[in-house]
Design an enzyme around this catalytic site. Sequence first.
Site, mmCIF file in Angstrom:
data_model
loop_
_atom_site.group_PDB
_atom_site.id
_atom_site.type_symbol
_atom_site.label_atom_id
_atom_site.label_comp_id
_atom_site.label_asym_id
_atom_site.label_seq_id
_atom_site.Cartn_x
_atom_site.Cartn_y
_atom_site.Cartn_z
ATOM 1 N N ASP A 78 0.824 -1.206 0.000
ATOM 2 C CA ASP A 78 0.000 0.000 0.000
ATOM 3 C C ASP A 78 0.859 1.257 0.000
ATOM 4 O O ASP A 78 2.074 1.219 0.275
ATOM 5 C CB ASP A 78 -0.935 -0.014 1.215
ATOM 6 C CG ASP A 78 -2.299 0.586 0.923
ATOM 7 O OD1 ASP A 78 -2.405 1.401 -0.016
ATOM 8 O OD2 ASP A 78 -3.265 0.258 1.636
ATOM 9 N N ASP A 130 -10.407 1.704 -3.707
ATOM 10 C CA ASP A 130 -10.813 1.353 -2.342
ATOM 11 C C ASP A 130 -12.321 1.205 -2.215
ATOM 12 O O ASP A 130 -12.811 0.788 -1.163
ATOM 13 C CB ASP A 130 -10.323 2.413 -1.351
ATOM 14 C CG ASP A 130 -8.916 2.128 -0.859
ATOM 15 O OD1 ASP A 130 -8.402 1.020 -1.106
ATOM 16 O OD2 ASP A 130 -8.320 3.014 -0.217
#
Length: 696
Positions: A439, A498
Amino acid sequence: MLIHLQAAGTSLVLDARGPRPPAILHWGAALGDLADADLAALAGAAVPAVPPSSLDEPLRLSTLPALAEGWTGRPAVRGSWAAGPARPAWRLAGVERPSSGAVVADLRSADGLLQVAGEVSLSPQGVLRMRHTLTNHGTGPFLLDALDVVLPVPARAAEILDFSGVWAYERRPQRAPLRDGAWSRETRHGRPGHDDPFLMMLGVPGFDFRAGEVWAVHLAWSGDKRLWAERQPLGRSVLGAGELLDPGEILLPPGGSYTSPWTVAAWSATGIDGLSERLHGWVRARRGPVPPRPVVLNTWEAVYFDQSMERLRGLVDAAADAGVERFVLDDGWFTGRTDDRRALGDWTVDAARWPHGLHPLVAAVHARGMDFGLWVEPEMVSPDSDLARAHPDWLLGPPGAATWRHQRVLDLSSGAYEHVLEGLTALLREYPIAYLKWDHNRDLLQEGAAHRQTTALYRLLAELRGRFPHVEVESCASGGARVDLGVLDLVDRFWTSDSNDPLERQRIQRWTGVLVPPEHLGSHVGAPAAHVTGRTSDLSLRLATALFGHAGIEWDLTTASGEQRLEVAEWVRCYRRLRPLLHTGTVVRSGGDDPDRLVHGVVAADRGAAVYALVTLRASGAAIPPPVQFAGLDPDRRYTVRPLPLGGPPRTVQDRPPAWLLDGGITLPGRLLAEVGLPAPLLAPQQAVVFEVVAA
């Protein structure tokens, strides 16, 4: 010399006769076999007229356009010496042909102080790549401001399409006519960003997915960038791309060199889908055969930071019962990480929640036949962490610099690089980890850092992959903020967004998939109520949306009903059966960007089978919507079309379905299915139906 590169219906003609820099005479439709005399005639015919009140010789747009040749648009090279700006007049010193599809031009400034090696190649799929390497042969340092690729496009390419977006709503298309001047998009995030222009397209007015000529450029780079389209009143239009450099970021000492990122470009005569076919084929050829993409369950939206063996044991069993092949433990496993405000950088397993390390969880995952994956965010650090307290000098920016999601950036050009490399190496040696979800949850917000941080990231990923070639890596950047063909050389998939809201995902995946093949785009089934938007969606829509990508689950299956878990298990079986087609076939889409509904599909390489989805985004403007057209089939073969049930039947608003659906399917020639289509069921808003098509 005059050079003609041709592949897959695309031609590039390069005039490299000198003494001036090479010029692209044609980039577009294949010109067929051309004799030397034909090329010479083409080059002669390409010399334009000289208009009044202009340069006294015909304007010639080279691969390094500059003021010295009469180009008053954005130049390809900008920089300066200590004495002032450099305005080199370039001359061709030589040409090499390293392969039949590649050219390297050696360009020198008139004063001999600068050299540019310009690389051009045309792949068997018709994808054009260009980059430049600039070398300083002077006695003093050279400050480089820009080294860009500039590609000419014809005047009929008069409509521009690129992208913007924000977190969880990436890849929003925007279209406009190209007017005189430059439409310039710049990103300053230290990563491409959620508003990444991504793939800049310039086409004939009204081009869509299935029709119209279109030219496109993408910068294969994970740092700051610029893409632009420019039309000059002089009568020339260009597409350009390059790394966006901060002042002073690249200072070349005598003998020093800088190589620009690759600009990846493509032309299509058949709309945006034609671009995708070329780009997907090129990506697949570069990477070689990809192993079957395993069904993933990621724990983030299932448990968030509520991690323990007791909490996850049931989820492991539910995942295995559904047919999941990879279980990924997300954020929250390391020391002190109880929320997103602390502990980033302390990459040791939290002894309070995992007193025996992650070994019991890994053992449980393996016992149920799944491999194990782990979330990391190696480029970031929490101010509230042991690492930040021990090494404040490793943080990018001055003390007190702005935080983002309560975290700072680790300067990978410092000692932090070895710390991260060795910390990840220790994890990968202790645990049988098959997959890292990597990430990157914030922008850098630091001038002069993007280039060195990006090159350090590439070096770090390459080093880890050399040490652990079996470990797959996902590029996640608070969703889809780092999706580019530069990092794709070093990772195996992208987290597309997301947002797991299937209605938002339909458009995000539709447009991200123009550039990136579906097998590299993570697409997960979320909970009934999407965690980002709060919108509730039927399971059938969620399953249909996640099918067309690298499929997974982001849902606490222990809270699902028995019937829902059976439907998810059937969907997993369906995905595993279809993934050889979904991940090697040709992506096709309905022509326009209809606000009411979308049709998209994947057709097998041999056109023997296909899978399509009809998705309603909102209520239709017509009582009877248009037929569903099945693009990409062999017009001369016959196909049987049947609905593929996923997660129960979709909701409809109809007294009776179309006759062919009442009969359970129909067999027709591909030409009729593509040109005429079949009557659509009257789906309610936010519904989807999937069709499987097999050659009879």
